[in-house]
Design a protein around this motif. Structure first.
Motif, mmCIF file in Angstrom:
data_model
loop_
_atom_site.group_PDB
_atom_site.id
_atom_site.type_symbol
_atom_site.label_atom_id
_atom_site.label_comp_id
_atom_site.label_asym_id
_atom_site.label_seq_id
_atom_site.Cartn_x
_atom_site.Cartn_y
_atom_site.Cartn_z
ATOM 1 N N THR A 65 0.837 -1.198 0.000
ATOM 2 C CA THR A 65 0.000 0.000 0.000
ATOM 3 C C THR A 65 0.874 1.251 0.000
ATOM 4 O O THR A 65 2.057 1.213 0.353
ATOM 5 N N VAL A 66 0.260 2.359 -0.380
ATOM 6 C CA VAL A 66 0.954 3.649 -0.378
ATOM 7 C C VAL A 66 -0.012 4.714 0.130
ATOM 8 O O VAL A 66 -1.205 4.701 -0.187
ATOM 9 N N THR A 67 0.511 5.607 0.954
ATOM 10 C CA THR A 67 -0.246 6.744 1.466
ATOM 11 C C THR A 67 0.400 8.012 0.923
ATOM 12 O O THR A 67 1.604 8.221 1.104
ATOM 13 N N PHE A 68 -0.387 8.844 0.248
ATOM 14 C CA PHE A 68 0.197 10.029 -0.376
ATOM 15 C C PHE A 68 -0.848 11.130 -0.549
ATOM 16 O O PHE A 68 -2.056 10.875 -0.550
ATOM 17 N N ASP A 69 -0.332 12.363 -0.690
ATOM 18 C CA ASP A 69 -1.125 13.526 -1.083
ATOM 19 C C ASP A 69 -0.743 13.900 -2.509
ATOM 20 O O ASP A 69 0.366 13.593 -2.971
ATOM 21 N N HIS A 70 -1.640 14.572 -3.215
ATOM 22 C CA HIS A 70 -1.290 15.028 -4.560
ATOM 23 C C HIS A 70 -2.019 16.320 -4.877
ATOM 24 O O HIS A 70 -3.078 16.635 -4.299
ATOM 25 N N ILE A 71 -1.419 17.093 -5.771
ATOM 26 C CA ILE A 71 -2.011 18.330 -6.283
ATOM 27 C C ILE A 71 -2.154 18.159 -7.786
ATOM 28 O O ILE A 71 -1.179 17.854 -8.479
ATOM 29 N N TYR A 72 -3.346 18.379 -8.290
ATOM 30 C CA TYR A 72 -3.646 18.132 -9.701
ATOM 31 C C TYR A 72 -3.599 19.422 -10.515
ATOM 32 O O TYR A 72 -4.095 20.470 -10.080
ATOM 33 N N PHE A 73 -2.997 19.326 -11.713
ATOM 34 C CA PHE A 73 -2.943 20.440 -12.663
ATOM 35 C C PHE A 73 -3.411 19.923 -14.018
ATOM 36 O O PHE A 73 -2.851 18.965 -14.552
ATOM 37 N N ARG A 74 -4.423 20.537 -14.568
ATOM 38 C CA ARG A 74 -5.016 20.047 -15.805
ATOM 39 C C ARG A 74 -4.425 20.764 -17.020
ATOM 40 O O ARG A 74 -3.779 21.812 -16.908
ATOM 41 N N GLY A 75 -4.700 20.210 -18.191
ATOM 42 C CA GLY A 75 -4.359 20.863 -19.454
ATOM 43 C C GLY A 75 -2.931 20.643 -19.896
ATOM 44 O O GLY A 75 -2.101 20.059 -19.187
ATOM 45 N N ASP A 76 -2.639 21.140 -21.092
ATOM 46 C CA ASP A 76 -1.310 20.977 -21.677
ATOM 47 C C ASP A 76 -0.248 21.728 -20.896
ATOM 48 O O ASP A 76 0.928 21.342 -20.899
ATOM 49 N N ASP A 77 -0.633 22.829 -20.249
ATOM 50 C CA ASP A 77 0.335 23.606 -19.475
ATOM 51 C C ASP A 77 0.379 23.177 -18.009
ATOM 52 O O ASP A 77 0.989 23.846 -17.179
ATOM 53 N N GLY A 78 -0.261 22.043 -17.693
ATOM 54 C CA GLY A 78 -0.276 21.572 -16.316
ATOM 55 C C GLY A 78 1.100 21.222 -15.793
ATOM 56 O O GLY A 78 1.403 21.433 -14.615
ATOM 57 N N HIS A 79 1.961 20.701 -16.662
ATOM 58 C CA HIS A 79 3.310 20.325 -16.235
ATOM 59 C C HIS A 79 4.087 21.545 -15.757
ATOM 60 O O HIS A 79 4.717 21.524 -14.686
ATOM 61 N N GLU A 80 4.049 22.624 -16.531
ATOM 62 C CA GLU A 80 4.757 23.838 -16.156
ATOM 63 C C GLU A 80 4.157 24.450 -14.894
ATOM 64 O O GLU A 80 4.875 24.947 -14.024
ATOM 65 N N ALA A 81 2.832 24.405 -14.793
ATOM 66 C CA ALA A 81 2.180 24.948 -13.596
ATOM 67 C C ALA A 81 2.575 24.156 -12.358
ATOM 68 O O ALA A 81 2.773 24.728 -11.276
ATOM 69 N N ALA A 82 2.729 22.860 -12.503
ATOM 70 C CA ALA A 82 3.128 22.020 -11.379
ATOM 71 C C ALA A 82 4.550 22.327 -10.938
ATOM 72 O O ALA A 82 4.857 22.365 -9.744
ATOM 73 N N LEU A 83 5.450 22.547 -11.906
ATOM 74 C CA LEU A 83 6.833 22.890 -11.572
ATOM 75 C C LEU A 83 6.898 24.204 -10.805
ATOM 76 O O LEU A 83 7.643 24.340 -9.824
ATOM 77 N N ALA A 84 6.114 25.178 -11.241
ATOM 78 C CA ALA A 84 6.100 26.471 -10.561
ATOM 79 C C ALA A 84 5.548 26.332 -9.146
ATOM 80 O O ALA A 84 6.065 26.943 -8.199
ATOM 81 N N ALA A 85 4.527 25.541 -8.971
ATOM 82 C CA ALA A 85 3.937 25.357 -7.647
ATOM 83 C C ALA A 85 4.899 24.625 -6.724
ATOM 84 O O ALA A 85 4.987 24.940 -5.530
ATOM 85 N N ARG A 86 5.633 23.658 -7.240
ATOM 86 C CA ARG A 86 6.590 22.922 -6.406
ATOM 87 C C ARG A 86 7.676 23.845 -5.876
ATOM 88 O O ARG A 86 8.134 23.690 -4.734
ATOM 89 N N ALA A 87 8.080 24.817 -6.689
ATOM 90 C CA ALA A 87 9.100 25.758 -6.248
ATOM 91 C C ALA A 87 8.602 26.621 -5.099
ATOM 92 O O ALA A 87 9.395 27.078 -4.258
ATOM 93 N N ASP A 88 7.287 26.847 -5.056
ATOM 94 C CA ASP A 88 6.711 27.679 -3.988
ATOM 95 C C ASP A 88 6.438 26.904 -2.711
ATOM 96 O O ASP A 88 6.227 27.506 -1.652
ATOM 97 N N LEU A 89 6.387 25.583 -2.802
ATOM 98 C CA LEU A 89 6.042 24.748 -1.634
ATOM 99 C C LEU A 89 7.319 24.388 -0.879
ATOM 100 O O LEU A 89 7.849 23.280 -0.991
#
Length: 275
Positions: A133-157
């Motif tokens: 089993t695995v226990t985890f949290d996740h933040i979802y980013f939709r669309g083609d630009d979701g990857h870039e949005a996720a990278l930017a959010a990770r830098a802020d966290l």
């Protein structure tokens, strides 16, 4: 030796058959137009009512219960007198079912000993293997630009303990947190590509990713990973007991059926039609 003797389905069948024969004989000899309702019958009716309603019946309700019982008794007697219990497929199936239940219950009457249970468990230990089993949290980013949005959010966290992460990302029908989730469950929600990427992550307080899923990109914080493993007997003792007794019931039913087929001579039609 005696415990095995009492568990023998043939022995149980003989005992049950003798009891039914004696009861039927006594009923026929004592059959009359009298319907006798004993105090024990009344107490049982009241007990059944209390178990359903959560309170004892009042005098009017108790009288209704007795009247219903008497009506049922006279109807059953008259139906038997007319032979309505014969050649009825529903009654036949119910009688066969009751006999099976009686034999299965007799098979599990004697509680198994600890040594007996442990020996049975050791022979089937692999069947009790716990899943990974695995226990985890996740933040979802939709669309083609979701990857870039996720990278930017990770830098802020920067602070892993902040609750601000729940405000980030895009809304979705996926849960934000997964507790002790199986791989099959995660794959069913996120897709195989996400599962494969999640397998490669280790538990850490920091956010990792982005990981691609069927829906978009995700930042993931893996809280805990529990590998599959074989449990000790004490950890699954009650489950083992229940499984053992269920196996006894199934085995008793199968042995009863085999014994009955040997006891009765079965004659089938000799026509060439498929059976």
């Amino acid at each position: 030796m005696f415990s095995r003797f009492f568990r023998d389905p043939l022995f149980a069948f003989v005992v049950i058959g003798a009891a039914v024969f004696l009861a039927d004989l006594l009923w026929q000899e004592g059959a009359s137009d009298a319907v006798v309702v004993t105090q024990g019958d009344v107490d049982l009716l009241a007990e059944l009512w209390s178990s359903r309603m959560g309170r004892p019946p009042n005098p009017t309700e108790l009288q209704d219960l007795v009247d219903t019982h008497v009506t049922e008794e006279v109807m059953v007697r008259e139906a038997r007198r007319l032979g309505l219990d014969r050649s009825d497929p529903i009654i036949r199936r119910r009688l066969a079912q009751k006999l099976t239940f009686l034999v299965e219950d007799l098979a599990a009457l004697e509680p198994p000993g600890e040594q007996e249970l442990q020996t049975w468990f050791e022979a089937r230990r692999n069947e009790y293997e716990s899943r990974a089993t695995v226990t985890f949290d996740h933040i979802y980013f939709r669309g083609d630009d979701g990857h870039e949005a996720a990278l930017a959010a990770r830098a802020d966290l920067k602070d892993a303990e902040t609750g601000r992460w729940r405000e980030l990302g895009d809304p979705s029908l996926l849960a934000r947190s997964y507790n002790a989730a199986s791989r099959d469950g995660v794959c069913g929600d996120f897709g195989p590509a996400f599962c494969d990427a999640l397998d490669g992550l280790t538990a850490a307080p920091t956010w990792q990713g982005p990981l691609a899923s069927t829906y978009g990109s995700h930042l993931v914080r893996v809280i805990r990973k529990t590998p599959a493993g074989l449990p000790e007997y004490e950890a699954v003792r009650e489950r083992v007991r229940a499984d053992y007794e269920q196996e006894l019931r199934i085995q008793a039913g199968a042995e009863l059926l085999e014994d009955l087929h040997e006891r009765y001579q079965v004659q089938l039609p000799t026509s060439g039609r498929a059976m």
